[in-house]
Design an enzyme around this catalytic site. Structure first.
Site, PDB file in Angstrom:
ATOM      1  N   HIS A   1      -5.332  -9.100   3.595  1.00  0.00           N
ATOM      2  CA  HIS A   1      -4.169  -9.377   4.293  1.00  0.00           C
ATOM      3  C   HIS A   1      -4.481  -9.869   5.904  1.00  0.00           C
ATOM      4  CE1 HIS A   1      -4.483  -5.151   5.496  1.00  0.00           C
ATOM      5  NE2 HIS A   1      -5.648  -5.205   4.708  1.00  0.00           N
ATOM      6  N   ARG A   2      -5.683  -9.043   6.146  1.00  0.00           N
ATOM      7  CA  ARG A   2      -6.170  -9.218   7.760  1.00  0.00           C
ATOM      8  C   ARG A   2      -6.830 -10.637   8.003  1.00  0.00           C
ATOM      9  NH1 ARG A   2      -4.737  -4.900   9.874  1.00  0.00           N
ATOM     10  NH2 ARG A   2      -4.933  -2.942   8.866  1.00  0.00           N
TER      11      ARG A   2
ATOM     12  N   ASN B   1      -4.832  -2.203  -4.373  1.00  0.00           N
ATOM     13  CA  ASN B   1      -6.185  -2.319  -3.714  1.00  0.00           C
ATOM     14  C   ASN B   1      -5.937  -1.525  -2.582  1.00  0.00           C
ATOM     15  OD1 ASN B   1      -8.439  -3.090  -3.208  1.00  0.00           O
ATOM     16  ND2 ASN B   1      -7.956  -5.092  -2.291  1.00  0.00           N
TER      17      ASN B   1
ATOM     18  N   ASP C   1       0.940  -1.142   0.052  1.00  0.00           N
ATOM     19  CA  ASP C   1       0.069   0.054  -0.102  1.00  0.00           C
ATOM     20  C   ASP C   1       0.802   1.355  -0.003  1.00  0.00           C
ATOM     21  OD1 ASP C   1      -2.150  -1.468  -0.018  1.00  0.00           O
ATOM     22  OD2 ASP C   1      -3.233  -0.582   1.802  1.00  0.00           O
TER      23      ASP C   1
END
Length: 645
Positions: A389-390, A92, A49
């Site tokens: 990712h989480r 994203n 990110d």
């Protein structure tokens, strides 16, 4: 890798230094780009990110230079992006595309913003509606209300309050707040709905103030930016650790008994997700706060308590609570989490699907989840992560239920925490610590135990020799404490099949030379080198586990090792073994001299002030005087299996 198989985990203990906050990192980068002057940002998160944001800023003409070790210098453009036409790929990264869209819409250029397929499913319509109210020219080039977008030059006028919804994402308000000072005019934003995720707006306001722009707030309904304010560089800034990432390790401490301490956030944090620790405390976890740390451990007695909580204020960290619910004593309810639906995936649906794989009974609503844990977790579940990712990080905690868990597409953690699984291993991967006097056979036994278990192996006794060799090869003076410590802290050493490797080169014999031996004694006396090698030794802890051989393995380096063994033998037996080894290598040897040397070394090792040789109180003693190597390995394996039950 397509998947990562986590072994059954039972304990979590240790310390984790958090990576920089994604939310703070991307906000700082954009504010630094919009400001007058040069800004140094330290501890910036290195992730997908932030790379997206940096790449986009560079394409619109912002100077950004890496200074090393997470530090960047950003040359501010004073609110005017030099490049007026650009195609920007935003991946994203919601924290990048939304605020950058607002800033570009006020910049008088022609820009096209797109992302991955999922980004084109994540709403941005409320932000675009707010921008259109002041005359910005932002157009949808795909589905209305969603990226991709095209921005065209326009004359912006702030004639009245901007009316904005805040019940889908707080990032739309953040984007407008950060961009509106570029107009130089007074700007007012009025919320038309309840504002969710308010702590993230607190982060935005705090960072804007550091760059010289203040916002007057009337509750959470009205925000006013006075005319004439401009962003000015504060000079040097440091990014806090990621409080959302802290949630995984704090939960691990609560589930796996702990203590686990996260460093980089604490009572002085500006991030709302530190309040996750309060939720754990309500579940019965024991929490300790410091200015720059939070520590968690399990309840004094019994399981974690069930909960029913409104989690609108910590939507990202709340995902960790959904997995923690698997370890609670009853039905748990997570409420007011509708924003999960429009994140990297539909997290309510995804979480419900994957929790059921582990045996939980899950009720899914429009804005809530109710989770009833199973009495025992289903072993061997393969968790899909939905490129989120989480999801990957949360569900890794299920292995603390003592069952194997497979995480599909584990690389998705690179979005915010590329080293997550290494960090998790440092507090959860089982360690077998083996110590003992010289010539007790601990190295051979440790390596064979590691092979039998499929674990990694650490010959810690070689690390000081390797450090000396590395210093000699790099022409670093052995009394240069900081220089040698830097080498020690990243020593590329590995141990394979009885060989010692340095950066892939076999140095098994080289580290035994007289020059290296003398050098090892010198570097071992340097406090900074000892500290660096302590951290380096702990970094060898990896899934599925580690067998660590050497001094202080069980007392200092890995005090929470699942099994600790002190391997010993009578001095006469050890002298005889050493004698046979030397003769087999064609080297001269004298039994009497060897025995005397070992006895004198035992005395020195036991009496020295730093790291004296002794058996830990919680270590099992194995006397190998009358045991051959196979019997010694079998004795240690019996201890390991007993401790792992």
């Amino acid at each position: 890798m397509d998947s990562l198989s986590l072994p059954p985990l039972r304990v979590a203990s240790g310390r984790v230094r958090l990576p920089g906050s994604k939310s703070i990192s991307n906000r700082m980068l954009l504010l630094a780009a919009l400001a007058q002057g040069s800004t140094e940002i330290h501890d910036l998160l290195d992730s997908d990110d932030t790379r997206v944001m940096l790449a986009a800023l560079r394409k619109v003409g912002v100077g950004a230079m890496a200074l090393g070790a997470g530090a960047w210098r950003v040359e501010g453009c004073g609110g005017v992006f030099p490049v007026k036409d650009a195609d920007l790929f935003m991946g994203n990264a919601g924290t990048a595309i939304r605020p950058l869209t607002a800033a570009l819409a006020l910049s008088g250029g022609h820009y096209r913003l797109s992302g991955v397929a999922r980004m084109h499913e994540r709403p941005i319509g409320d932000l675009v509606d707010g921008l259109l109210q002041i005359g910005a020219d932002v157009r949808y080039t795909g589905n209305p209300g969603f990226p991709p977008l095209a921005i065209h030059p326009a004359s912006v006028k702030l004639a009245g309050p901007i009316r904005l919804r805040g019940d889908v994402s707080s990032q739309f308000l953040t984007a407008l707040l950060m961009a509106l000072p570029l107009t130089g005019a007074e700007a007012v934003i009025e919320m038309t709905t309840e504002l969710i995720s308010r702590p993230y707006i607190e982060i935005t306001l705090n960072l804007m103030a550091r760059f010289g722009v203040t916002v007057e707030r009337e509750g959470w309904q009205r925000f006013t930016i006075a005319a004439g304010q401009r962003y000015r560089s504060p000079g040097v800034l440091h990014v806090e650790g990621d409080a959302s990432a802290a949630s995984y390790f704090l939960a691990a401490g609560a589930i796996g008994d702990g203590p686990v301490r996260v460093e980089g956030v604490g009572s002085g944090s500006i991030q709302g997700d530190v309040r996750f620790a309060d939720a754990l405390q309500r579940m019965g976890a024991r929490i300790e706060w410091g200015e720059q740390f939070i520590e968690a451990r399990g309840p004094v007695l019994g399981k974690l308590k069930a909960f029913d909580l409104d989690l609108n204020h910590i939507p990202d960290a709340a995902m960790t609570l959904a997995v923690a619910a698997l370890f609670a004593d009853g039905r748990c309810v997570l409420r007011n989490i509708a924003s999960w639906r429009v994140k990297e995936t539909d997290r309510i649906a995804a979480m419900a699907t994957e929790l059921r794989k582990l045996g939980a009974t899950v009720e899914e609503g429009a804005d809530y989840l109710a989770i009833s844990p199973a009495s025992n977790l289903v072993p061997g579940a393969a968790i899909d992560t939905y490129d989120d990712h989480r999801m990957a990080m949360c569900f890794s905690l299920a292995a603390l239920g003592g069952v194997p868990v497979t995480i599909n597409d584990p690389q998705c953690v690179s979005k915010t925490f590329p080293d997550y699984f290494d960090a998790l291993a440092e507090i959860t991967a089982p360690v077998i610590a083996i110590d003992g006097p010289s010539a007790s056979g601990k190295g051979t036994v440790a390596e064979r135990v590691a092979a039998a278990l499929g674990y990694h192996y650490l010959d810690s006794g070689s690390l000081y020799r390797l450090t000396a060799l590395a210093a000699l090869q790099a022409a670093v003076a052995l009394d240069d404490e900081s220089g040698v410590a830097a080498l020690a802290g990243s020593l590329p050493a590995s141990f394979e099949g009885g060989r010692v490797l340095l950066a892939g080169d076999d140095v098994t014999d080289a580290i035994r030379s007289e020059k290296v031996s003398a050098g090892a004694s010198k570097v071992a006396a340097l406090p900074a080198v000892r500290a660096a090698l302590l951290a380096r030794q702990r970094a060898y802890r990896r899934f599925p586990g580690l067998v660590a051989d050497g001094r202080d393995m069980g007392s200092v380096v890995f005090p929470t090792a699942v099994a600790k063994v002190f391997l010993t033998a009578a001095a006469e037996a050890r002298a005889e073994r050493r004698y046979k080894q030397l003769i087999a290598k064609g080297m001269p040897a004298n039994m009497h001299a060897l025995l005397q040397d070992l006895q004198e070394r035992d005395a020195r090792d036991a009496q020295r002030s730093a790291a004296p040789l002794r058996q830990c109180d919680d270590a099992d003693l194995v006397d190998t005087t009358r045991l051959d190597i196979d019997a010694a390995v079998a004795a240690v394996m019996t201890i390991v299996k007993r401790q792992q039950q």
